[in-house]
Design a protein around this motif. Structure first.
Motif, PDB file in Angstrom:
ATOM      1  N   VAL A   1      -2.863 -48.511 -55.418  1.00 49.33           N
ATOM      2  CA  VAL A   1      -3.212 -47.497 -56.412  1.00 49.33           C
ATOM      3  C   VAL A   1      -3.306 -46.142 -55.713  1.00 49.33           C
ATOM      4  N   PHE A   2      -2.499 -45.210 -56.175  1.00 53.07           N
ATOM      5  CA  PHE A   2      -2.515 -43.850 -55.627  1.00 53.07           C
ATOM      6  C   PHE A   2      -3.253 -42.968 -56.627  1.00 53.07           C
ATOM      7  N   GLN A   3      -4.373 -42.435 -56.201  1.00 53.22           N
ATOM      8  CA  GLN A   3      -5.157 -41.588 -57.096  1.00 53.22           C
ATOM      9  C   GLN A   3      -4.975 -40.122 -56.713  1.00 53.22           C
ATOM     10  N   VAL A   4      -4.548 -39.343 -57.693  1.00 56.04           N
ATOM     11  CA  VAL A   4      -4.356 -37.906 -57.486  1.00 56.04           C
ATOM     12  C   VAL A   4      -5.509 -37.188 -58.175  1.00 56.04           C
ATOM     13  N   LYS A   5      -6.267 -36.420 -57.432  1.00 56.02           N
ATOM     14  CA  LYS A   5      -7.395 -35.689 -58.013  1.00 56.02           C
ATOM     15  C   LYS A   5      -7.044 -34.199 -58.077  1.00 56.02           C
ATOM     16  N   THR A   6      -7.310 -33.623 -59.250  1.00 58.28           N
ATOM     17  CA  THR A   6      -7.073 -32.191 -59.441  1.00 58.28           C
ATOM     18  C   THR A   6      -8.404 -31.478 -59.648  1.00 58.28           C
ATOM     19  N   ARG A   7      -8.336 -30.144 -59.610  1.00 55.33           N
ATOM     20  CA  ARG A   7      -9.565 -29.352 -59.724  1.00 55.33           C
ATOM     21  C   ARG A   7     -10.088 -29.333 -61.155  1.00 55.33           C
ATOM     22  N   GLY A   8      -9.215 -29.571 -62.132  1.00 55.12           N
ATOM     23  CA  GLY A   8      -9.643 -29.546 -63.528  1.00 55.12           C
ATOM     24  C   GLY A   8      -8.754 -30.439 -64.360  1.00 55.12           C
ATOM     25  N   GLU A   9      -8.920 -30.369 -65.674  1.00 61.84           N
ATOM     26  CA  GLU A   9      -8.040 -31.132 -66.553  1.00 61.84           C
ATOM     27  C   GLU A   9      -7.908 -30.421 -67.881  1.00 61.84           C
ATOM     28  N   ARG A  10      -6.917 -30.850 -68.662  1.00 59.94           N
ATOM     29  CA  ARG A  10      -6.752 -30.259 -69.990  1.00 59.94           C
ATOM     30  C   ARG A  10      -6.318 -31.343 -70.959  1.00 59.94           C
ATOM     31  N   ALA A  11      -6.686 -31.164 -72.233  1.00 57.75           N
ATOM     32  CA  ALA A  11      -6.320 -32.151 -73.244  1.00 57.75           C
ATOM     33  C   ALA A  11      -4.932 -31.867 -73.786  1.00 57.75           C
ATOM     34  N   GLN A  12      -4.636 -30.602 -73.991  1.00 58.66           N
ATOM     35  CA  GLN A  12      -3.345 -30.224 -74.574  1.00 58.66           C
ATOM     36  C   GLN A  12      -2.801 -28.996 -73.853  1.00 58.66           C
ATOM     37  N   GLY A  13      -1.490 -28.818 -73.974  1.00 53.79           N
ATOM     38  CA  GLY A  13      -0.865 -27.664 -73.344  1.00 53.79           C
ATOM     39  C   GLY A  13       0.632 -27.890 -73.271  1.00 53.79           C
ATOM     40  N   ASP A  14       1.268 -27.295 -72.284  1.00 57.03           N
ATOM     41  CA  ASP A  14       2.720 -27.436 -72.137  1.00 57.03           C
ATOM     42  C   ASP A  14       3.089 -28.905 -71.895  1.00 57.03           C
ATOM     43  N   ASN A  15       3.927 -29.464 -72.791  1.00 55.37           N
ATOM     44  CA  ASN A  15       4.299 -30.881 -72.687  1.00 55.37           C
ATOM     45  C   ASN A  15       5.216 -31.194 -71.509  1.00 55.37           C
ATOM     46  N   SER A  16       5.687 -30.191 -70.840  1.00 59.48           N
ATOM     47  CA  SER A  16       6.618 -30.455 -69.735  1.00 59.48           C
ATOM     48  C   SER A  16       5.907 -30.437 -68.370  1.00 59.48           C
ATOM     49  N   ASP A  17       4.579 -30.367 -68.387  1.00 61.97           N
ATOM     50  CA  ASP A  17       3.822 -30.385 -67.120  1.00 61.97           C
ATOM     51  C   ASP A  17       3.391 -31.820 -66.775  1.00 61.97           C
ATOM     52  N   TYR A  18       3.633 -32.214 -65.557  1.00 60.74           N
ATOM     53  CA  TYR A  18       3.352 -33.594 -65.153  1.00 60.74           C
ATOM     54  C   TYR A  18       2.668 -33.649 -63.781  1.00 60.74           C
ATOM     55  N   LEU A  19       1.867 -34.708 -63.607  1.00 64.39           N
ATOM     56  CA  LEU A  19       1.488 -35.140 -62.257  1.00 64.39           C
ATOM     57  C   LEU A  19       2.612 -36.042 -61.790  1.00 64.39           C
ATOM     58  N   LEU A  20       2.996 -35.911 -60.564  1.00 64.06           N
ATOM     59  CA  LEU A  20       4.144 -36.669 -60.065  1.00 64.06           C
ATOM     60  C   LEU A  20       3.789 -37.331 -58.735  1.00 64.06           C
ATOM     61  N   LEU A  21       4.039 -38.621 -58.646  1.00 65.59           N
ATOM     62  CA  LEU A  21       3.909 -39.315 -57.362  1.00 65.59           C
ATOM     63  C   LEU A  21       5.304 -39.549 -56.815  1.00 65.59           C
ATOM     64  N   HIS A  22       5.516 -39.117 -55.601  1.00 58.79           N
ATOM     65  CA  HIS A  22       6.820 -39.242 -54.941  1.00 58.79           C
ATOM     66  C   HIS A  22       6.690 -40.268 -53.828  1.00 58.79           C
ATOM     67  N   ILE A  23       7.540 -41.268 -53.871  1.00 60.03           N
ATOM     68  CA  ILE A  23       7.486 -42.337 -52.866  1.00 60.03           C
ATOM     69  C   ILE A  23       8.823 -42.399 -52.147  1.00 60.03           C
ATOM     70  N   MET A  24       8.752 -42.382 -50.823  1.00 53.65           N
ATOM     71  CA  MET A  24       9.954 -42.609 -50.007  1.00 53.65           C
ATOM     72  C   MET A  24       9.841 -44.025 -49.463  1.00 53.65           C
ATOM     73  N   HIS A  25      10.683 -44.904 -49.961  1.00 51.95           N
ATOM     74  CA  HIS A  25      10.620 -46.305 -49.537  1.00 51.95           C
ATOM     75  C   HIS A  25      12.033 -46.861 -49.671  1.00 51.95           C
ATOM     76  N   GLY A  26      12.835 -46.622 -48.654  1.00 50.45           N
ATOM     77  CA  GLY A  26      14.258 -46.941 -48.758  1.00 50.45           C
ATOM     78  C   GLY A  26      14.960 -45.829 -49.507  1.00 50.45           C
ATOM     79  N   LYS A  27      14.624 -45.650 -50.768  1.00 51.51           N
ATOM     80  CA  LYS A  27      15.129 -44.546 -51.578  1.00 51.51           C
ATOM     81  C   LYS A  27      13.946 -43.645 -51.949  1.00 51.51           C
ATOM     82  N   ALA A  28      14.269 -42.553 -52.652  1.00 53.30           N
ATOM     83  CA  ALA A  28      13.208 -41.669 -53.159  1.00 53.30           C
ATOM     84  C   ALA A  28      12.940 -42.023 -54.619  1.00 53.30           C
TER      85      ALA A  28
END
Lengths: 204, 210
Positions: B58-85
């Motif tokens: 489990v990879f937990q990403v912690k941010t300074r704040g949060e929001r309920a609604q806003g720009d729908n194109s904003d994401y938290l992203l986990l990037h894994i390099m494991h053979g491929k990206a």
């Protein structure tokens, strides 16, 4: 009035103390969960690492091996890990699994062969040791992703220092592949269960 | 003057000690607070831990704040390099539904080492035993242990991004913040996922930290 204030202050302090204890217990609880992993894809160790594991006189290539890392000056964690290792060897032997335990020192400067021999013997039969130095030790540790941090060891202090290290232990099959990864301190009951219940693992 | 000098030396020493404790931990990536970006996009820390049932990392990403609604194109992203990206996405908006999908990096030209997640990715429908979930000020990404090949190197980092999903293609258009090992760590030995399972024994205080 002042007495009432003191009483309230005393109650407040007791509540604070209780709260701190509850929080500490919660933290400790969160810290003691097990993490035994039976690998669906075994990790093949490199030939050099396998050769090192088999260089111990008392170990044959056909045996399974339980490998733990530590140092003999460790006050409680490493002794408890080795006590667990001893229990696991007895459990495996009772299940007709041919197995040996290996204690690898991460502190060869203080752990001489003689000290290691006495130390491992004190945990019973079936446990032996490996001692490497310098680059050889680094390569061996890296094969198992062992993490080690020395504290206050320097030119003026070569005897009284402490070492933090990972407590991950490994069950290795006769082909030199890591099959189970577990915590030497906390997961011994899980691994004992594997010895008793997972016969398929020891046929593969 | 002497007091100032002593303070500076103490601060430097403290920073050095904390640096020693934090940086080498392969299970943690620290990203320092950046007040120039919105709190919900500002990543503070990423940690890797094993799930209580020992089935997932489990990879937990912690941010300074949060929001309920806003720009729908904003994401938290986990990037894994494991053979491929690979990348996993979780909407920054807590109220926004999004199917759990894993994307693989599409082949592309040029050196993308400075921004390894900018560009296009393709959906991998075969990778199903993954999960995402919002948490207070952040999100969690669960990766099946059965999927991980412990024979192969493993690396992870996290981003807040602006992304567009079109059919099976994901395009990362903008990076707001990132939590990844910096240039000083480029020479570190490649990591096996075994290190992510390690617990560190600290005999000095007779306890363990995860």
């Amino acid at each position: 009035m002042k007495e009432a204030d003191n009483t309230r202050l005393g109650m407040f302090q007791r509540h604070c103390f209780s709260f701190v204890i509850i929080v500490l217990l919660a933290v400790v609880q969160a810290d003691i969960r097990a993490a035994t992993i039976t690998l669906s894809r075994p990790v093949a160790l490199q030939a050099e690492t396998v050769a090192h594991l088999e260089q111990v006189n008392t170990i044959s290539a056909s045996q399974w091996k339980l490998v733990v890392f530590g140092f003999t000056h460790c006050k409680d964690i490493c002794p408890m890990s080795l006590a667990n290792l001893s229990m696991l060897i007895k459990t495996a032997t009772a299940e007709q699994i041919d197995i040996s335990g290996i204690f690898v020192t991460i502190d060869p400067d203080r752990d001489t062969a003689s000290i290691l021999s006495d130390y491992t013997k004190s945990f019973g039969a079936g446990i032996t040791y490996l001692r490497f130095e310098g680059e050889e030790l680094e390569r061996f540790k890296n094969a198992f992703e062992v993490e080690v941090i020395f504290y206050t060891k320097n030119a003026g202090n070569q005897t009284n220092y402490q070492v933090d290290h990972s407590t991950t232990a490994f069950l290795i099959d006769p082909a030199g592949r890591i099959r189970v990864i577990f915590d030497a301190l906390k997961d011994a009951p899980d691994v004992a269960r594997i010895f008793r219940d997972n016969r398929e693992l020891f046929k593969s | 003057m002497n007091r100032i000098l002593v303070s500076v030396v103490l601060l430097m020493a403290t920073g050095f000690v904390f640096g020693m404790k934090i940086d080498p931990d392969p299970r943690v990536v620290v990203s320092f607070m950046d007040k120039s970006i919105s709190p919900e996009l500002d990543i503070l820390r990423v940690t890797a831990d094993i799930s209580p049932d020992n089935s997932h990392l489990v990879f937990q990403v912690k941010t300074r704040g949060e929001r309920a609604q806003g720009d729908n194109s904003d994401y938290l992203l986990l990037h894994i390099m494991h053979g491929k990206a690979y990348v996993l996405l979780l909407p920054v908006n807590k109220d926004q539904d999004s199917p759990m999908l894993v994307y693989e990096r599409l082949p592309q030209t040029g050196n993308n080492d400075e921004s390894p997640v900018l560009g296009k990715f393709r959906k991998n429908a075969h990778l199903t035993d993954f999960d995402t979930a919002p948490v207070f000020r952040g999100g969690e990404f669960s990766v099946s242990l059965d999927w991980i090949d412990f024979n192969t190197h493993f690396r992870f980092d996290a981003y807040t991004v602006q992304a567009r999903v079109k059919g099976d293609t994901l395009e990362i258009q903008k990076i707001y913040d990132q939590a990844r090992k910096g240039k000083v760590h480029r020479n570190e030995k490649p990591l096996s996922a075994i290190a992510l399972l390690n617990k560190i024994c600290t005999p000095r205080s007779n306890d363990q930290r995860l």
